[in-house]
Design an enzyme around this catalytic site. Structure first.
Site, PDB file in Angstrom:
ATOM      1  N   THR A 220       2.364 -14.732   9.662  1.00 13.01           N
ATOM      2  CA  THR A 220       2.755 -13.273   9.315  1.00 13.01           C
ATOM      3  C   THR A 220       3.636 -12.658  10.289  1.00 13.01           C
ATOM      4  O   THR A 220       3.794 -12.967  11.518  1.00 13.01           O
ATOM      5  CB  THR A 220       1.423 -12.327   9.338  1.00 13.01           C
TER       6      THR A 220
ATOM      7  N   TYR B  27      -5.832  -8.738  14.250  1.00 12.39           N
ATOM      8  CA  TYR B  27      -5.132  -9.556  12.982  1.00 12.39           C
ATOM      9  C   TYR B  27      -3.954 -10.283  13.873  1.00 12.39           C
ATOM     10  O   TYR B  27      -3.741 -11.529  13.370  1.00 12.39           O
ATOM     11  CB  TYR B  27      -4.854  -8.201  11.879  1.00 12.39           C
TER      12      TYR B  27
HETATM   13  P1  NAP Z   1      -5.814 -10.726   0.198  1.00  9.06           P
HETATM   14  O1  NAP Z   1      -5.229 -10.085  -1.181  1.00  9.06           O
HETATM   15  O2  NAP Z   1      -6.367  -9.957   1.197  1.00  9.06           O
HETATM   16  O3  NAP Z   1      -6.572 -12.116   0.038  1.00  9.06           O
HETATM   17  C1  NAP Z   1      -7.181 -12.600   1.024  1.00  9.06           C
HETATM   18  C2  NAP Z   1      -8.204 -13.793   0.478  1.00  9.06           C
HETATM   19  O4  NAP Z   1      -8.972 -14.348   1.471  1.00  9.06           O
HETATM   20  C3  NAP Z   1      -9.106 -13.117  -0.427  1.00  9.06           C
HETATM   21  O5  NAP Z   1      -9.179 -13.811  -1.641  1.00  9.06           O
HETATM   22  C4  NAP Z   1     -10.290 -13.035   0.350  1.00  9.06           C
HETATM   23  O6  NAP Z   1     -11.664 -13.318  -0.559  1.00  9.06           O
HETATM   24  C5  NAP Z   1     -10.142 -14.172   1.122  1.00  9.06           C
HETATM   25  N1  NAP Z   1     -11.232 -14.439   2.206  1.00  9.06           N
HETATM   26  C6  NAP Z   1     -11.282 -13.509   3.204  1.00  9.06           C
HETATM   27  N2  NAP Z   1     -12.192 -14.079   4.145  1.00  9.06           N
HETATM   28  C7  NAP Z   1     -12.958 -15.290   3.588  1.00  9.06           C
HETATM   29  C8  NAP Z   1     -13.663 -16.073   4.060  1.00  9.06           C
HETATM   30  N3  NAP Z   1     -14.524 -15.890   5.006  1.00  9.06           N
HETATM   31  N4  NAP Z   1     -13.858 -17.041   3.436  1.00  9.06           N
HETATM   32  C9  NAP Z   1     -13.141 -17.311   2.155  1.00  9.06           C
HETATM   33  N5  NAP Z   1     -12.461 -16.621   1.583  1.00  9.06           N
HETATM   34  C10 NAP Z   1     -12.080 -15.448   2.421  1.00  9.06           C
HETATM   35  O7  NAP Z   1      -4.397 -11.134   1.012  1.00  9.06           O
HETATM   36  P2  NAP Z   1      -2.871 -11.610   0.412  1.00  9.06           P
HETATM   37  O8  NAP Z   1      -2.074 -10.651   0.682  1.00  9.06           O
HETATM   38  O9  NAP Z   1      -2.987 -12.386  -0.831  1.00  9.06           O
HETATM   39  O10 NAP Z   1      -2.499 -12.676   1.650  1.00  9.06           O
HETATM   40  C11 NAP Z   1      -2.733 -13.974   1.627  1.00  9.06           C
HETATM   41  C12 NAP Z   1      -2.491 -14.346   2.923  1.00  9.06           C
HETATM   42  O11 NAP Z   1      -1.254 -14.236   3.583  1.00  9.06           O
HETATM   43  C13 NAP Z   1      -3.536 -13.888   4.035  1.00  9.06           C
HETATM   44  O12 NAP Z   1      -3.683 -15.000   4.973  1.00  9.06           O
HETATM   45  C14 NAP Z   1      -2.612 -12.933   4.814  1.00  9.06           C
HETATM   46  O13 NAP Z   1      -3.149 -12.731   6.117  1.00  9.06           O
HETATM   47  C15 NAP Z   1      -1.230 -13.474   4.884  1.00  9.06           C
HETATM   48  N6  NAP Z   1      -0.107 -12.567   4.695  1.00  9.06           N
HETATM   49  C16 NAP Z   1      -0.093 -11.608   3.971  1.00  9.06           C
HETATM   50  C17 NAP Z   1       0.990 -10.950   3.791  1.00  9.06           C
HETATM   51  C18 NAP Z   1       1.486  -9.765   2.586  1.00  9.06           C
HETATM   52  O14 NAP Z   1       2.311  -8.980   2.833  1.00  9.06           O
HETATM   53  N7  NAP Z   1       0.757  -9.999   1.611  1.00  9.06           N
HETATM   54  C19 NAP Z   1       2.098 -11.170   4.598  1.00  9.06           C
HETATM   55  C20 NAP Z   1       1.943 -11.980   5.547  1.00  9.06           C
HETATM   56  C21 NAP Z   1       0.859 -12.921   5.535  1.00  9.06           C
HETATM   57  P3  NAP Z   1     -12.371 -12.011  -1.237  1.00  9.06           P
HETATM   58  O15 NAP Z   1     -11.785 -11.620  -2.577  1.00  9.06           O
HETATM   59  O16 NAP Z   1     -13.950 -12.553  -1.218  1.00  9.06           O
HETATM   60  O17 NAP Z   1     -12.407 -10.973   0.108  1.00  9.06           O
HETATM   61  O1  G4F Z   2       0.287  -1.839   3.824  1.00  3.17           O
HETATM   62  P1  G4F Z   2      -0.152  -2.015   5.245  1.00  3.17           P
HETATM   63  O2  G4F Z   2      -1.811  -1.733   5.553  1.00  3.17           O
HETATM   64  O3  G4F Z   2       0.116  -3.462   5.622  1.00  3.17           O
HETATM   65  P2  G4F Z   2       0.495  -4.109   7.103  1.00  3.17           P
HETATM   66  O4  G4F Z   2      -0.434  -3.611   8.291  1.00  3.17           O
HETATM   67  O5  G4F Z   2       1.922  -4.110   7.352  1.00  3.17           O
HETATM   68  O6  G4F Z   2      -0.087  -5.543   6.976  1.00  3.17           O
HETATM   69  C1  G4F Z   2       0.417  -6.245   5.742  1.00  3.17           C
HETATM   70  O7  G4F Z   2       1.431  -6.924   6.026  1.00  3.17           O
HETATM   71  C2  G4F Z   2       1.215  -8.024   7.083  1.00  3.17           C
HETATM   72  C3  G4F Z   2       2.823  -8.575   6.935  1.00  3.17           C
HETATM   73  O8  G4F Z   2       3.395  -7.943   8.059  1.00  3.17           O
HETATM   74  C4  G4F Z   2       0.401  -8.730   6.812  1.00  3.17           C
HETATM   75  F1  G4F Z   2       0.152  -9.942   7.320  1.00  3.17           F
HETATM   76  C5  G4F Z   2      -1.167  -8.344   6.537  1.00  3.17           C
HETATM   77  O9  G4F Z   2      -2.144  -9.314   6.180  1.00  3.17           O
HETATM   78  C6  G4F Z   2      -0.899  -6.984   5.416  1.00  3.17           C
HETATM   79  O10 G4F Z   2      -0.508  -7.767   4.192  1.00  3.17           O
HETATM   80  O11 G4F Z   2       0.315  -0.782   6.164  1.00  3.17           O
HETATM   81  C7  G4F Z   2       1.817  -0.874   6.472  1.00  3.17           C
HETATM   82  C8  G4F Z   2       2.197   0.425   7.366  1.00  3.17           C
HETATM   83  C9  G4F Z   2       1.496   0.470   8.482  1.00  3.17           C
HETATM   84  O12 G4F Z   2       2.460   0.748   9.682  1.00  3.17           O
HETATM   85  C10 G4F Z   2       0.379   1.646   8.436  1.00  3.17           C
HETATM   86  O13 G4F Z   2       0.113   2.148   9.822  1.00  3.17           O
HETATM   87  O14 G4F Z   2       1.758   1.700   6.715  1.00  3.17           O
HETATM   88  C11 G4F Z   2       1.229   2.496   7.520  1.00  3.17           C
HETATM   89  N1  G4F Z   2       0.472   3.437   6.820  1.00  3.17           N
HETATM   90  C12 G4F Z   2       0.346   4.639   6.949  1.00  3.17           C
HETATM   91  N2  G4F Z   2      -0.773   5.219   6.143  1.00  3.17           N
HETATM   92  C13 G4F Z   2      -0.871   3.046   6.166  1.00  3.17           C
HETATM   93  C14 G4F Z   2      -1.412   4.168   5.642  1.00  3.17           C
HETATM   94  N3  G4F Z   2      -1.126   1.895   5.720  1.00  3.17           N
HETATM   95  C15 G4F Z   2      -2.403   1.947   4.808  1.00  3.17           C
HETATM   96  N4  G4F Z   2      -2.780   0.594   4.535  1.00  3.17           N
HETATM   97  N5  G4F Z   2      -2.955   2.887   4.622  1.00  3.17           N
HETATM   98  C16 G4F Z   2      -2.743   4.401   4.737  1.00  3.17           C
HETATM   99  O15 G4F Z   2      -3.046   5.274   4.411  1.00  3.17           O
END
Ligand code: NAP
Ligand code: G4F
Length: 338
Positions: free
Chosen positions: A127, A151
């Site tokens: 990430t 994280y």
């Molecule tokens: P997400 O919607 O939060 O999905 C995470 C998944 O992991 C869910 O299916 C969750 O299951 C499962 N999980 C959590 N703890 C677990 C455990 N102990 N055993 C088995 N499964 C477990 O996240 P996403 O946005 O799809 O992201 C996918 C991956 O990419 C993650 O590793 C995240 O950190 C990484 N990532 C995401 C972003 C982004 O912007 N979306 C960017 C960079 C990296 P439950 O439904 O049971 O909770």
């Molecule tokens: O949407 P966020 O919670 O995403 P964040 O923290 O960037 O993390 C996501 O992206 C990562 C990749 O860079 C992933 F690895 C991670 O798993 C996840 O998918 O927050 C985005 C920004 C932050 O700076 C946060 O402080 O929005 C700001 N924010 C302001 N108010 C908020 C809020 N975020 C959330 N979730 N809720 C608020 O009320």
């Protein structure tokens, strides 16, 4: 050769669902792990209409014996390790559990795969959060890591574990350093979906206002559907290498809100500063967004902007969805639900 078998951990999450959909079109057999497979509301798979096209295995990635068993049961070719405690804010409240899932489980996978007789390719979901407090305009594969949350530190451990296993044991193990990617299937706790659901709820009268934290944070937001293709491309690459996947553009949370209100034709005005900053609906004179200390993090990542030129050059990957189209897609989907 028979169909390739892909194991997707975290198939119930946003990326897991889009990746399964993508790989099904490539004729893969999909084994998806879900730690609560008994639930009937695997809503993302249902939305994509693929719930009956994948094999679901009940598996918590912290259960070592279950991980070993799954490799005995299926002849897996590719592992996409997407399971994680992925909500940054919650990692401050649950740092140990976050690290067990996000750092120790990928290491466990690497150990198990290293001991298999067959070659198995491994993708780790790294990430942009690992860059944290960087000092660069754009971040690429050579930018130093400076994680700012449990994280971020847990994902950095996993990232280096993948690099180490690749070098030490010549494994095909890679990390995709993905910047934020969103979609109508995004969890409601993340900012983009919190805004798209919140504003459409306000319009339909289901909600009065949205409370937010740091609205000046900037993110490089792309569309999850575009990003899963890059995961697959990384595992089809000739050599195992890590890549940054991003759009190369960033916007603040406030800009996301402004774009969303524009799409919704809401006449609004920002007033006040700091914790007093508010967004007023000029037609109803009501406050629709306000700032709440509760949503700030002990340390935040102020700005992220990715340089995806290596992926463009070597994988022929590029993002297809820009910022405006992404906001529109999310708003339209939530309007339809309301
Ligand atoms: P997400 O919607 O939060 O999905 C995470 C998944 O992991 C869910 O299916 C969750 O299951 C499962 N999980 C959590 N703890 C677990 C455990 N102990 N055993 C088995 N499964 C477990 O996240 P996403 O946005 O799809 O992201 C996918 C991956 O990419 C993650 O590793 C995240 O950190 C990484 N990532 C995401 C972003 C982004 O912007 N979306 C960017 C960079 C990296 P439950 O439904 O049971 O909770
Ligand atoms: O949407 P966020 O919670 O995403 P964040 O923290 O960037 O993390 C996501 O992206 C990562 C990749 O860079 C992933 F690895 C991670 O798993 C996840 O998918 O927050 C985005 C920004 C932050 O700076 C946060 O402080 O929005 C700001 N924010 C302001 N108010 C908020 C809020 N975020 C959330 N979730 N809720 C608020 O009320």
């Amino acid at each position: 050769m028979g169909k390739k078998i892909a194991l997707i951990t975290g198939i119930s999450g946003q990326d897991g669902a889009y990746l399964a959909n993508f790989l099904l079109k490539k004729n893969y057999t999909i084994i998806g792990t879900d730690r609560r497979s008994a639930r009937s509301d695997n809503w993302r798979l249902i939305k994509l209409n693929i719930q009956n096209k994948v094999i679901i295995e009940d598996l918590d990635v912290t259960e070592i014996n279950n991980l070993i068993r799954i490799f005995q049961k299926y002849k897996i070719n590719e592992v996409y390790n997407l399971a994680a405690q992925s909500f940054v804010k919650s990692s401050f409240e649950n740092p140990i559990q976050t690290s067990i899932v996000n750092a120790i489980s990928p290491l466990t996978f690497l150990e198990i795969i290293r001991n298999q007789k067959r070659k198995i390719k491994f993708y780790q979901a790294s990430t942009s959060e690992m860059f944290g407090k960087h000092k660069t305009k754009k971040q690429n594969e050579t930018t130093n890591f400076y994680p700012r949350s449990p994280y971020g530190t847990s994902k950095t451990f996993a990232h280096y574990s993948v690099q180490n296993y690749r070098e030490a044991y010549k494994m095909f193990a890679v990390s995709g350093i993905l910047f934020n990617h969103e979609s109508p299937l995004r969890g409601e706790e993340f900012i983009t979906r919190k805004i798209s659901i919140g504003l459409t709820n306000i319009i339909s009268g289901k909600q009065n206002k949205i409370k937010l934290g740091n609205i000046y944070a900037k993110r490089d937001w792309g569309f999850a559907g575009d990003y899963v293709e890059a995961m697959w491309k990384m595992l089809q690459n000739k050599y195992p290498k890590d890549y940054v996947i991003a759009t190369g553009e960033n916007h603040s949370v406030k800009e996301f809100i402004n774009e969303a209100t524009k799409i919704l034709n809401l006449k609004t005005r920002w007033m006040g500063k700091g914790l007093q900053e508010k967004l007023i609906n000029l037609e109803t004179k009501k406050i629709i967004i306000e700032i709440d200390k509760k949503y700030f993090r002990p340390t935040d990542v102020e700005s992220l902007k990715g340089d995806y030129s290596k992926a463009k050059r070597e994988l022929k990957w590029r993002p297809k969805t820009n910022f405006k189209s992404l906001v529109k897609m999310m708003i339209k989907a939530d309007l339809k639900e309301n």
